[in-house]
Scaffold this active site. Structure first.
Site, PDB file in Angstrom:
ATOM      1  N   HIS A  60       0.871  -1.162   0.000  1.00 29.51           N
ATOM      2  CA  HIS A  60       0.000   0.000   0.000  1.00 29.51           C
ATOM      3  C   HIS A  60       0.917   1.224   0.000  1.00 29.51           C
ATOM      4  CE1 HIS A  60      -3.733  -2.039   1.992  1.00 29.51           C
ATOM      5  NE2 HIS A  60      -3.083  -2.893   1.223  1.00 29.51           N
ATOM      6  N   GLU A  62       0.714   4.144   1.392  1.00 28.84           N
ATOM      7  CA  GLU A  62       0.891   4.818   2.682  1.00 28.84           C
ATOM      8  C   GLU A  62       1.896   4.072   3.558  1.00 28.84           C
ATOM      9  OE1 GLU A  62      -3.536   5.033   1.531  1.00 28.84           O
ATOM     10  OE2 GLU A  62      -1.988   3.501   1.602  1.00 28.84           O
ATOM     11  N   CYS A  90      -5.875   2.592   5.479  1.00 29.09           N
ATOM     12  CA  CYS A  90      -6.502   1.460   6.158  1.00 29.09           C
ATOM     13  C   CYS A  90      -5.848   1.275   7.537  1.00 29.09           C
ATOM     14  CB  CYS A  90      -6.348   0.201   5.311  1.00 29.09           C
ATOM     15  SG  CYS A  90      -4.656  -0.453   5.248  1.00 29.09           S
ATOM     16  N   CYS A  93      -2.046   0.435   7.349  1.00 28.18           N
ATOM     17  CA  CYS A  93      -1.203   1.581   7.007  1.00 28.18           C
ATOM     18  C   CYS A  93      -1.159   2.591   8.145  1.00 28.18           C
ATOM     19  CB  CYS A  93      -1.706   2.236   5.731  1.00 28.18           C
ATOM     20  SG  CYS A  93      -1.533   1.180   4.277  1.00 28.18           S
TER      21      CYS A  93
END
Length: 154
Positions: A60, A62, A90, A93
């Site tokens: 991801h 992030e 999320c 993250c």
């Protein structure tokens, strides 16, 4: 760095760069998520989702930017950094960003909204995970961010 200085950042420009990265991810075959790290109102790092193309559930943007920031920036520098991200981080993250200690996170599409597209809601919002560590602000340019997800056709 003061909160007022963060308020002076060019939020729309930085968010639109995150949108470009999200579209690049989707065009590449990944999910439409993109993020940028900004310090002194200048983008210092960028990333986009690579979960599918790198076969790595951790990719991801992030989380990867938080990892890179912890390697490349001091704690004081990270505290002067804002993450702009096309979609609210999320819980995974957000948890990774606790150690990063960014000054602020700014998102476009909320975790509650992404549930409309993917068919499930996030069990925890980033503001709750990052409470007392990092300020979370959003939504910013929400209609444009939502359009990226409509175009992706989850």
């Amino acid at each position: 760095m003061s909160e007022t200085t963060f308020d002076d950042f060019d939020h729309e420009s930085h968010m639109r760069r995150a949108f470009e990265l999200a579209r690049e991810a989707a065009a590449r075959g990944d999910r439409p998520f993109g993020s940028v790290l900004v310090r002194d109102d200048t983008i210092v790092m960028t990333d986009s989702n690579r979960v599918v193309t790198e076969d790595d559930i951790r990719r991801h943007p992030e989380l990867h930017l938080a990892h890179r920031a912890c390697q490349e920036l001091s704690p004081d520098e990270r505290a002067e950094t804002v993450m702009y991200t096309s979609t609210e981080p999320c819980p995974m993250c957000s948890g990774g960003m606790i150690d990063a200690g960014f000054g602020r996170v700014v998102y476009s599409v909320g975790g509650d909204e992404i549930g409309e597209f993917v068919g499930e809601n996030s069990p925890a919002r980033s503001a709750a995970v990052l409470d007392g560590v990092t300020e979370v602000v959003g939504p910013v340019l929400n209609d444009e961010g939502r359009q990226i997800h409509r175009d992706f056709e989850w």
